[in-house]
Write an enzyme that holds these catalytic residues in place. Structure first.
Site, PDB file in Angstrom:
ATOM      1  N   ILE A  61       0.884  -0.749  -1.441  1.00 45.97           N
ATOM      2  CA  ILE A  61      -0.241  -1.683  -1.401  1.00 45.97           C
ATOM      3  C   ILE A  61      -1.109  -1.245  -0.225  1.00 45.97           C
ATOM      4  O   ILE A  61      -0.607  -1.007   0.878  1.00 45.97           O
ATOM      5  CB  ILE A  61       0.247  -3.147  -1.248  1.00 45.97           C
ATOM      6  CG1 ILE A  61      -0.942  -4.121  -1.203  1.00 45.97           C
ATOM      7  CG2 ILE A  61       1.142  -3.326  -0.051  1.00 45.97           C
ATOM      8  CD1 ILE A  61      -0.507  -5.583  -1.215  1.00 45.97           C
ATOM      9  N   SER A  62      -2.403  -1.093  -0.447  1.00 48.60           N
ATOM     10  CA  SER A  62      -3.291  -0.505   0.554  1.00 48.60           C
ATOM     11  C   SER A  62      -3.444  -1.400   1.787  1.00 48.60           C
ATOM     12  O   SER A  62      -3.299  -2.620   1.726  1.00 48.60           O
ATOM     13  CB  SER A  62      -4.676  -0.249  -0.049  1.00 48.60           C
ATOM     14  OG  SER A  62      -4.630   0.736  -1.045  1.00 48.60           O
ATOM     15  N   GLN A  63      -3.765  -0.758   2.890  1.00 47.32           N
ATOM     16  CA  GLN A  63      -4.125  -1.458   4.127  1.00 47.32           C
ATOM     17  C   GLN A  63      -5.286  -2.415   3.827  1.00 47.32           C
ATOM     18  O   GLN A  63      -6.265  -2.026   3.180  1.00 47.32           O
ATOM     19  CB  GLN A  63      -4.535  -0.418   5.157  1.00 47.32           C
ATOM     20  CG  GLN A  63      -5.039  -0.943   6.481  1.00 47.32           C
ATOM     21  CD  GLN A  63      -5.612   0.186   7.332  1.00 47.32           C
ATOM     22  OE1 GLN A  63      -5.790   1.298   6.845  1.00 47.32           O
ATOM     23  NE2 GLN A  63      -5.900  -0.095   8.579  1.00 47.32           N
TER      24      GLN A  63
END
Length: 217
Positions: A61-63
């Site tokens: 899950i992206s920053q």
């Protein structure tokens, strides 16, 4: 440990707003989406850390800041139809859905697509449609799109995605070799169908796999 709502507000202020993203619609969207619901139980306590987190199928899950940066660059507005390539956990699609009229998000991993679909239903994001498939080919049946975001890095901007952009549409995606720093690019489609491109800086993303991307393995 602080409550998730407190951590979410701190994340918005320290990780997003303090880095120059001040659009109230974007900030409110992040305030309205519980990131802890998009990771497994083991990682919930880290949901608002300033970094990516592992999710199912060996993905991430992206920053939060990167998600915000891409949404800002894509100039997503109320009434927009948005295509996301790489649904992952569904978090970015959920955030985008708080701003746009509708979101179509394509995920190549069947497991992730199913989990994200179930999350959308459970959390009430009724204007998000999660599809399993090759995101590099877009979703012509749902096009044109006012904005397209790709959460993986390709060797080039896939032509099918450009074709599915509406006039004045914006596409934001990383371009560059896997394992190296890539360039986040923004492509804008002019009314006559030609495009302009600008570079937004260095990023690191997983490779974009598909017919118009890298080969798997």
């Amino acid at each position: 440990m602080p409550e998730f709502a407190e951590l979410r507000e701190r994340m918005v202020r320290r990780q997003i707003e303090s880095r120059g993203i001040t659009d109230p619609a974007i900030l409110d969207a992040f305030r309205g989406v519980p990131r802890e619901e998009f990771v497994d139980e083991e990682h919930r306590q880290f949901a608002y850390d300033d970094n990516p987190l592992p999710i199912e199928a060996g993905q991430t899950i992206s920053q939060p800041y990167i998600v915000a940066l891409m949404i800002e660059a894509a100039e997503i507005r109320a009434g927009d139809a948005v295509l996301e390539v790489g649904a992952g956990s569904g978090y970015a699609a959920a955030v985008i859905s708080r701003i746009a009229k509708r979101v179509v998000s394509i995920e190549r991993h069947g497991e992730l697509a199913q989990i994200a679909r179930e999350r959308m239903t459970r959390l009430g994001y009724g204007n998000v449609r999660i599809l399993q498939g090759d995101g590099t080919r877009g979703c012509p049946d749902e096009s044109p799109f006012n904005a397209i975001l790709a959460a993986a890095s390709g060797s080039h901007v896939p032509k099918p995605l450009l074709d599915q952009l509406a006039p004045a549409g914006r596409l934001v995606m990383p371009v560059g070799d896997p394992g190296w720093v890539q360039e986040l690019v923004k492509v804008t489609k002019r009314p006559d169908g030609t495009t302009s491109q600008e570079n937004l800086g260095g990023v690191r993303f997983v490779p974009l796999i598909g017919e118009e991307g890298w080969r798997d393995g």
